[in-house]
Design a protein around this motif. Structure first.
Motif, PDB file in Angstrom:
ATOM      1  N   PRO A 233       0.835  -1.263  -0.067  1.00 12.90           N
ATOM      2  CA  PRO A 233       0.122   0.004   0.021  1.00 12.90           C
ATOM      3  C   PRO A 233       0.835   1.362  -0.089  1.00 12.90           C
ATOM      4  CG  PRO A 233       0.023  -0.944   2.279  1.00 12.90           C
ATOM      5  CD  PRO A 233       0.818  -1.885   1.321  1.00 12.90           C
ATOM      6  N   VAL A 234       2.008   1.352  -0.783  1.00 11.72           N
ATOM      7  CA  VAL A 234       2.840   2.686  -0.645  1.00 11.72           C
ATOM      8  C   VAL A 234       3.173   2.690  -2.284  1.00 11.72           C
ATOM      9  CG1 VAL A 234       5.031   3.315  -0.178  1.00 11.72           C
ATOM     10  CG2 VAL A 234       3.850   2.025   1.604  1.00 11.72           C
ATOM     11  N   ASN A 235       3.263   3.971  -2.702  1.00 16.12           N
ATOM     12  CA  ASN A 235       3.747   4.199  -4.083  1.00 16.12           C
ATOM     13  C   ASN A 235       4.912   3.778  -4.578  1.00 16.12           C
ATOM     14  OD1 ASN A 235       5.030   6.786  -4.081  1.00 16.12           O
ATOM     15  ND2 ASN A 235       3.430   7.615  -2.919  1.00 16.12           N
ATOM     16  N   VAL A 236       5.288   3.561  -5.915  1.00 15.97           N
ATOM     17  CA  VAL A 236       6.592   3.065  -6.268  1.00 15.97           C
ATOM     18  C   VAL A 236       7.721   4.223  -5.987  1.00 15.97           C
ATOM     19  CG1 VAL A 236       5.984   1.608  -7.953  1.00 15.97           C
ATOM     20  CG2 VAL A 236       6.398   3.860  -8.425  1.00 15.97           C
TER      21      VAL A 236
ATOM     22  N   LEU B  80      12.642  -3.377  -8.894  1.00 18.99           N
ATOM     23  CA  LEU B  80      11.417  -3.744  -8.220  1.00 18.99           C
ATOM     24  C   LEU B  80      11.683  -4.245  -6.776  1.00 18.99           C
ATOM     25  CD1 LEU B  80      10.158  -6.151 -11.213  1.00 18.99           C
ATOM     26  CD2 LEU B  80       9.074  -4.088 -10.393  1.00 18.99           C
ATOM     27  N   THR B  81      10.761  -4.736  -5.845  1.00 17.82           N
ATOM     28  CA  THR B  81      11.110  -5.221  -4.549  1.00 17.82           C
ATOM     29  C   THR B  81      11.740  -6.653  -4.645  1.00 17.82           C
ATOM     30  OG1 THR B  81       8.959  -5.980  -4.141  1.00 17.82           O
ATOM     31  CG2 THR B  81       9.493  -3.979  -3.530  1.00 17.82           C
TER      32      THR B  81
ATOM     33  N   ASN C  27      12.923   1.390 -17.803  1.00 19.39           N
ATOM     34  CA  ASN C  27      13.978   0.600 -18.011  1.00 19.39           C
ATOM     35  C   ASN C  27      14.101  -0.106 -16.834  1.00 19.39           C
ATOM     36  OD1 ASN C  27      15.051   1.597 -20.475  1.00 19.39           O
ATOM     37  ND2 ASN C  27      15.747   3.374 -19.263  1.00 19.39           N
ATOM     38  N   LEU C  28      13.839  -1.484 -16.631  1.00 18.06           N
ATOM     39  CA  LEU C  28      13.903  -2.110 -15.254  1.00 18.06           C
ATOM     40  C   LEU C  28      15.463  -2.500 -15.234  1.00 18.06           C
ATOM     41  CD1 LEU C  28      11.806  -3.254 -13.574  1.00 18.06           C
ATOM     42  CD2 LEU C  28      11.423  -5.103 -15.008  1.00 18.06           C
TER      43      LEU C  28
END
Length: 103
Positions: free
Chosen positions: A23-26, A49-50, A80-81
C-alpha cells in the motif's frame, strides 16, 4: 513547459503508481532510481522492483507508461527495469516505512 516541469509532474504521477501487493507508491518505496527528461520531452525512467520475480512487474511498468505518458508535453516514455543496485528496505522514504509499520 520546461524539462524541470515535466520532471516534477513525472514524480507526481509516480506517486500514484502502486504495487498491488504493497500500500505504498513506487516513488516512496525507493523503486525509482533515475528520471531523465530529454529534449522533445522524452521521459526515461530507471526503476527496480522489490524482488526480481515480482508478479506485478508488467502491471506496474504499464501503469507508469500510461500515467507519465498522459502528462501534457511528454512525447515518449521509456521504463528501464534495472536490478543494480539491488533494492533494499533502506531505500524507502520515512513516509513509506511509517505506512508499513517499520518505524
Amino acid at each position: 513547459m520546461e524539462q524541470y516541469d515535466i520532471e516534477v509532474k513525472t514524480v507526481e504521477m509516480l506517486r500514484t503508481v502502486f504495487d498491488p501487493e504493497i500500500p505504498v507508491n513506487v516513488y516512496e518505496l525507493g523503486l525509482i532510481y533515475k528520471i531523465d527528461v530529454t529534449g522533445g520531452f522524452k521521459v526515461s525512467i530507471d526503476m527496480t522492483l522489490t524482488a526480481p520475480s515480482c508478479p506485478a512487474a508488467d502491471f506496474i511498468i504499464e501503469d507508469i507508461r500510461q500515467k507519465v505518458g498522459s502528462i501534457e508535453g511528454v512525447s515518449d516514455v521509456e521504463v528501464n527495469l534495472v536490478f543494480e543496485p539491488e533494492w533494499t528496505k533502506d531505500m524507502m522514504s520515512e513516509e513509506a516505512r511509517l505506512e508499513l509499520g517499520m518505524m
